[in-house]
Structures are given as structure tokens and as C-alpha cells.
Enzyme design. Structure first.
Site, PDB file in Angstrom:
ATOM      1  N   ASP A  93       0.853  -1.198   0.000  1.00  0.00           N
ATOM      2  CA  ASP A  93       0.000   0.000   0.000  1.00  0.00           C
ATOM      3  C   ASP A  93       0.884   1.241   0.000  1.00  0.00           C
ATOM      4  O   ASP A  93       1.876   1.289   0.733  1.00  0.00           O
ATOM      5  CB  ASP A  93      -0.920  -0.010   1.247  1.00  0.00           C
ATOM      6  CG  ASP A  93      -2.149   0.862   1.059  1.00  0.00           C
ATOM      7  OD1 ASP A  93      -1.988   2.075   0.803  1.00  0.00           O
ATOM      8  OD2 ASP A  93      -3.265   0.330   1.167  1.00  0.00           O
ATOM      9  N   TYR A 153     -13.043   6.150 -14.171  1.00  0.00           N
ATOM     10  CA  TYR A 153     -13.046   5.119 -13.129  1.00  0.00           C
ATOM     11  C   TYR A 153     -13.809   3.878 -13.612  1.00  0.00           C
ATOM     12  O   TYR A 153     -13.318   2.751 -13.524  1.00  0.00           O
ATOM     13  CB  TYR A 153     -13.695   5.689 -11.863  1.00  0.00           C
ATOM     14  CG  TYR A 153     -13.859   4.704 -10.717  1.00  0.00           C
ATOM     15  CD1 TYR A 153     -12.777   4.356  -9.915  1.00  0.00           C
ATOM     16  CD2 TYR A 153     -15.105   4.129 -10.431  1.00  0.00           C
ATOM     17  CE1 TYR A 153     -12.924   3.462  -8.861  1.00  0.00           C
ATOM     18  CE2 TYR A 153     -15.259   3.234  -9.376  1.00  0.00           C
ATOM     19  CZ  TYR A 153     -14.163   2.903  -8.588  1.00  0.00           C
ATOM     20  OH  TYR A 153     -14.315   2.015  -7.550  1.00  0.00           O
ATOM     21  N   GLY A 187     -25.555  13.461 -13.427  1.00  0.00           N
ATOM     22  CA  GLY A 187     -25.106  12.100 -13.695  1.00  0.00           C
ATOM     23  C   GLY A 187     -25.372  11.116 -12.567  1.00  0.00           C
ATOM     24  O   GLY A 187     -25.054   9.951 -12.689  1.00  0.00           O
ATOM     25  N   SER A 206     -16.439  -2.604  -9.636  1.00  0.00           N
ATOM     26  CA  SER A 206     -17.416  -1.696  -9.043  1.00  0.00           C
ATOM     27  C   SER A 206     -18.721  -1.679  -9.832  1.00  0.00           C
ATOM     28  O   SER A 206     -18.720  -1.831 -11.065  1.00  0.00           O
ATOM     29  CB  SER A 206     -16.826  -0.285  -9.026  1.00  0.00           C
ATOM     30  OG  SER A 206     -17.828   0.665  -8.783  1.00  0.00           O
ATOM     31  N   ALA A 216      -6.236   1.050  -5.778  1.00  0.00           N
ATOM     32  CA  ALA A 216      -6.768   1.767  -6.946  1.00  0.00           C
ATOM     33  C   ALA A 216      -6.903   3.240  -6.619  1.00  0.00           C
ATOM     34  O   ALA A 216      -6.928   3.630  -5.451  1.00  0.00           O
ATOM     35  CB  ALA A 216      -8.152   1.206  -7.307  1.00  0.00           C
ATOM     36  N   ARG A 253     -27.148  15.795  -8.185  1.00  0.00           N
ATOM     37  CA  ARG A 253     -25.857  15.973  -8.857  1.00  0.00           C
ATOM     38  C   ARG A 253     -25.936  15.424 -10.279  1.00  0.00           C
ATOM     39  O   ARG A 253     -26.575  14.380 -10.504  1.00  0.00           O
ATOM     40  CB  ARG A 253     -24.756  15.246  -8.076  1.00  0.00           C
ATOM     41  CG  ARG A 253     -24.310  16.077  -6.892  1.00  0.00           C
ATOM     42  CD  ARG A 253     -23.101  15.489  -6.255  1.00  0.00           C
ATOM     43  NE  ARG A 253     -23.415  14.190  -5.669  1.00  0.00           N
ATOM     44  CZ  ARG A 253     -22.776  13.693  -4.614  1.00  0.00           C
ATOM     45  NH1 ARG A 253     -21.811  14.371  -4.057  1.00  0.00           N
ATOM     46  NH2 ARG A 253     -23.092  12.518  -4.137  1.00  0.00           N
TER      47      ARG A 253
HETATM   48  N1  NAD Z   1     -15.895   1.374  -0.960  1.00  0.00           N
HETATM   49  C1  NAD Z   1     -16.764   1.075  -1.924  1.00  0.00           C
HETATM   50  O1  NAD Z   1     -17.983   1.310  -1.780  1.00  0.00           O
HETATM   51  C2  NAD Z   1     -16.285   0.441  -3.209  1.00  0.00           C
HETATM   52  C3  NAD Z   1     -17.248   0.162  -4.197  1.00  0.00           C
HETATM   53  C4  NAD Z   1     -16.816  -0.412  -5.391  1.00  0.00           C
HETATM   54  C5  NAD Z   1     -15.494  -0.765  -5.578  1.00  0.00           C
HETATM   55  N2  NAD Z   1     -14.581  -0.462  -4.608  1.00  0.00           N
HETATM   56  C6  NAD Z   1     -13.179  -0.828  -4.883  1.00  0.00           C
HETATM   57  O2  NAD Z   1     -12.664  -1.548  -3.768  1.00  0.00           O
HETATM   58  C7  NAD Z   1     -11.265  -1.280  -3.615  1.00  0.00           C
HETATM   59  C8  NAD Z   1     -10.972  -0.810  -2.195  1.00  0.00           C
HETATM   60  O3  NAD Z   1     -11.687   0.405  -1.973  1.00  0.00           O
HETATM   61  P1  NAD Z   1     -11.814   1.114  -0.537  1.00  0.00           P
HETATM   62  O4  NAD Z   1     -13.196   1.648  -0.443  1.00  0.00           O
HETATM   63  O5  NAD Z   1     -11.278   0.222   0.501  1.00  0.00           O
HETATM   64  O6  NAD Z   1     -10.872   2.380  -0.773  1.00  0.00           O
HETATM   65  P2  NAD Z   1      -9.587   2.867   0.044  1.00  0.00           P
HETATM   66  O7  NAD Z   1      -9.178   4.153  -0.580  1.00  0.00           O
HETATM   67  O8  NAD Z   1      -9.865   2.859   1.505  1.00  0.00           O
HETATM   68  O9  NAD Z   1      -8.536   1.719  -0.294  1.00  0.00           O
HETATM   69  C9  NAD Z   1      -7.677   1.740  -1.412  1.00  0.00           C
HETATM   70  C10 NAD Z   1      -6.271   1.466  -0.912  1.00  0.00           C
HETATM   71  O10 NAD Z   1      -5.373   1.402  -2.036  1.00  0.00           O
HETATM   72  C11 NAD Z   1      -4.195   2.152  -1.716  1.00  0.00           C
HETATM   73  N3  NAD Z   1      -3.622   2.615  -2.999  1.00  0.00           N
HETATM   74  C12 NAD Z   1      -4.164   3.496  -3.867  1.00  0.00           C
HETATM   75  N4  NAD Z   1      -3.346   3.672  -4.922  1.00  0.00           N
HETATM   76  C13 NAD Z   1      -2.263   2.873  -4.706  1.00  0.00           C
HETATM   77  C14 NAD Z   1      -1.074   2.636  -5.441  1.00  0.00           C
HETATM   78  N5  NAD Z   1      -0.825   3.254  -6.604  1.00  0.00           N
HETATM   79  N6  NAD Z   1      -0.171   1.763  -4.936  1.00  0.00           N
HETATM   80  C15 NAD Z   1      -0.395   1.140  -3.748  1.00  0.00           C
HETATM   81  N7  NAD Z   1      -1.517   1.338  -3.010  1.00  0.00           N
HETATM   82  C16 NAD Z   1      -2.435   2.195  -3.484  1.00  0.00           C
HETATM   83  C17 NAD Z   1      -4.685   3.287  -0.835  1.00  0.00           C
HETATM   84  O11 NAD Z   1      -3.676   3.873  -0.041  1.00  0.00           O
HETATM   85  C18 NAD Z   1      -5.747   2.581   0.005  1.00  0.00           C
HETATM   86  O12 NAD Z   1      -5.198   2.011   1.167  1.00  0.00           O
HETATM   87  C19 NAD Z   1     -10.918  -0.252  -4.689  1.00  0.00           C
HETATM   88  O13 NAD Z   1     -10.381  -0.931  -5.804  1.00  0.00           O
HETATM   89  C20 NAD Z   1     -12.255   0.367  -5.036  1.00  0.00           C
HETATM   90  O14 NAD Z   1     -12.273   0.885  -6.346  1.00  0.00           O
HETATM   91  C21 NAD Z   1     -14.942   0.127  -3.426  1.00  0.00           C
END
Ligand code: NAD
Length: 311
Positions: A31, A145, A274, A121, A77, A272
């Protein structure tokens, strides 16, 4: 087993990491802490934590070659839709190129890999109006995204078709729970509403509050991960992860009122651009693998609030 979680210091990743630790697996996290926090994973020691970017290709290759993981859960991500609109090229690098690189490393170095899970997602469905959203629904990505998530799913699937890598993509709907960052401007609406209740601030509904979403508790996401891990039939597949229950923001507000036993000021602003009015998931294919939601909204919110009170 050896498990690598990219983005493991984030909201969802920290719960997935904790789950695998409790199951006595050897858990490693990569991370860059761009939106996650080291404090989210106190149970991961420094020898198991790589503070690096998934775009540091040489370092990631060396980590994978050295540790020979059995399971990879890819969550890292650029998670903010707005950031991907503002920085389409950089977010493409993180959200697509780094994933393809990871898949290549799995193909080259991890012949015994048991599962690669990719976090996709519900954003891939965009504003398409058919309900519920099923895996066969029309895809209408409306942001970089969503395009990046959909392209990545296709790569993930292709590596199964071409190289028999045991890959699965999970399309998460609206995830909520402990450790969701309410400070983030792009945080889930539920953690923003919770923050307003905690500090008696005004909550603003965009639109009339009747818009619905499929809110899924983070521990049910962990369960979905566990279910697909155990089922080889999930290789090469894509699944929705939600509850199949549409819930309006007004209904959420009322649940908070009953849990907090108080009201807070509310305001209504224009919808909002979209924003999709209604969304919920068809999760039948995941249920056929053995998945059953363990948390109702009331139970999930209750546990979420109790956790935050104790921390
Ligand atoms: N939370 C939701 O409702 C939701 C819904 C759909 C999809 N997602 C997907 O689930 C995954 C986790 O999401 P989350 O809600 O826990 O978000 P989050 O931001 O809490 O977690 C993402 C983690 O990835 C790390 N990160 C980002 N870019 C990085 C990089 N280049 N190198 C290394 N680490 C990196 C961040 O520091 C963070 O710890 C993501 O892929 C997100 O797109 C989340």
C-alpha cells in the site's frame, strides 16, 4: 497460505486482511498509503507491510518472486471517480496498467496461484436504468473510473481464458462499515451522514432523498471474498456483491435517527449531474456459490456505530 492484499491499508482491504489473519494465514500488504492508513492494520507487522506503489514494477516483481503468494486480492486503486476524471492518464496507470503488470507477474512467477481476486465496481453499469443490475445488464461506463474497472475486469477474465489463471472479479455496490474515511470528500454517503450525526452537522441530500442504493456491509464483502476463494467454479467469472435490497437515503436517515435517538438538520440541494436514481444488485449467481448476506442494514449500521464508539 500466503496472501497478498494490495490496498490492504484501506477501508475494505483492512477488513480483508484482518479476516485472513484470524484464519492464521500469512498476510502481506502492499500500500502506498495514498488513501489508506497504516493504523488501519495494526495486526500486520512491518515485515509484512510494503509501503510502496503498485506502479513500482521492479519492487513489486521482487516481492512476488520472493514470497510466492497463494492468493492475491487486488484492491489498490485510484478510488475517487472525480480524481479519475481530473487525471485520466495517471489513474489509467494505477487502475489498468499496474493490474496488467500484476497479472503478468502471476503468469510468469506464480504457477501454483490459487486465486486472484479483483475489486471492480457497480460503477460499470452507469446510468443504465434496468433493475436489478445483473452481470448480463448493459454496461455503460460514465467515468474513467468505470472504464478502468471494466477494462480491468476484461483483462482479469482474459488471463483466465488465455493462461488458466484462477481469477475472479467482484463488482462491489455501496460498501459501508468501520474504517471508512469520513474525511474523504469522496467517501461513501453513509459515512458522511454518520459524521454529520456525530457532530450535529447539517446533512445535505442531493435531490429528494428518495434515490436508492444497494448498501452492503464490509463484512459481507469479506464473506464474498471467502466464498469465491473456496469455489473453483468462480474462476474466470464476474460477480455482483450487494444485498439485492434497494434502500433510499431517507430510509438510511431514519435508521440513523433511531440508532442515535436524535435528529440533525437536513438540507436539500439539486441532484448531482449524472447521479443514478436507483441501483441495486442481482446477487443470485453469488448466492449459488453459497453466499448469503449476514447483515441487514440495521445490523450493519449498529455494528458500525458500536465499533466507532469503541475506537
Ligand atoms: N468502498 C466502496 O464502496 C467500493 C465500491 C466499489 C469498488 N470499490 C473498490 O474496492 C477497492 C478498495 O476500496 P476502498 O473503499 O477500501 O478504498 P480505500 O481508498 O480505503 O482503499 C484503497 C487502498 O489502495 C491504496 N492505494 C491506492 N493507490 C495505490 C497505489 N498506486 N499503490 C499502492 N496502493 C495504493 C490506498 O492507499 C488505500 O489504502 C478499490 O479498488 C475500489 O475501487 C470500493
Amino acid at each position: 497460505m500466503k496472501v497478498l492484499i494490495t490496498g490492504g491499508a484501506g477501508f475494505i482491504g483492512s477488513h480483508v486482511a484482518e479476516h485472513f489473519i484470524k484464519q492464521q494465514h500469512d498476510v502481506y500488504v502492499v500500500d502506498n498509503l495514498s488513501s489508506g492508513y497504516r493504523a488501519n492494520i495494526p495486526f500486520i507487522d512491518d515485515d509484512h507491510f510494503f509501503h510502496t506503489d503498485i506502479r513500482n514494477y521492479d519492487e513489486i516483481e521482487s516481492i512476488i518472486q520472493t514470497h510466492q503468494f497463494d492468493i492475491i486480492i487486488h484492491l489498490a486503486a485510484v478510488v475517487s471517480v472525480v480524481d479519475t476524471v481530473e487525471n485520466p492518464e495517471e489513474s489509467n496507470d494505477v487502475n489498468i496498467s499496474a493490474l496488467v503488470h500484476l497479472l503478468e507477474l502471476c503468469r510468469k512467477h506464480l504457477s501454483h496461484l490459487k486465486k486472484f481476486i479483483f475489486a471492480s465496481s457497480a460503477a460499470v453499469y452507469g446510468n443504465e436504468t434496468t433493475l436489478p443490475k445483473s452481470i448480463n445488464s448493459h454496461i455503460q461506463p460514465e467515468s474513467p473510473y468505470a472504464i478502468q474497472k471494466y477494462s480491468s475486469e476484461q483483462y482479469v477474465k482474459l488471463y483466465h481464458t488465455l493462461y488458466h489463471l484462477p481469477t475472479t472479479s467482484l463488482r462491489f455496490f455501496n460498501v459501508y462499515g468501520p474504517k471508512q474515511d469520513p474525511q474523504s470528500q469522496y467517501s461513501g454517503v453513509l459515512s458522511i451522514m454518520k459524521n454529520c450525526f456525530d457532530h450535529d452537522k447539517t446533512f445535505t441530500f442531493f435531490g429528494d432523498g428518495e434515490q436508492t442504493r444497494d448498501f452492503v456491509y464490509v463484512k459481507d464483502i469479506v464473506q464474498a471474498v471467502q466464498v469465491v476463494l473456496k469455489q473453483q467454479a468462480s474462476d474466470g467469472q464476474v460477480y455482483n456483491v450487494g444485498t439485492s435490497q434497494p434502500t433510499s437515503l431517507l430510509a438510511i436517515y431514519k435508521t440513523f435517527v433511531s440508532l442515535y435517538q436524535k435528529e440533525i438538520p437536513v438540507a436539500f440541494a439539486d441532484p448531482r449531474d449524472g447521479d443514478v436514481k436507483h441501483s441495486y444488485a442481482d446477487i443470485e449467481p453469488l448466492k449459488q456459490l453459497g453466499f448469503l448476506n449476514r447483515y441487514t442494514l440495521q445490523e450493519g449500521l449498529d455494528e458500525y456505530l458500536k465499533f466507532e464508539m469503541n475506537h
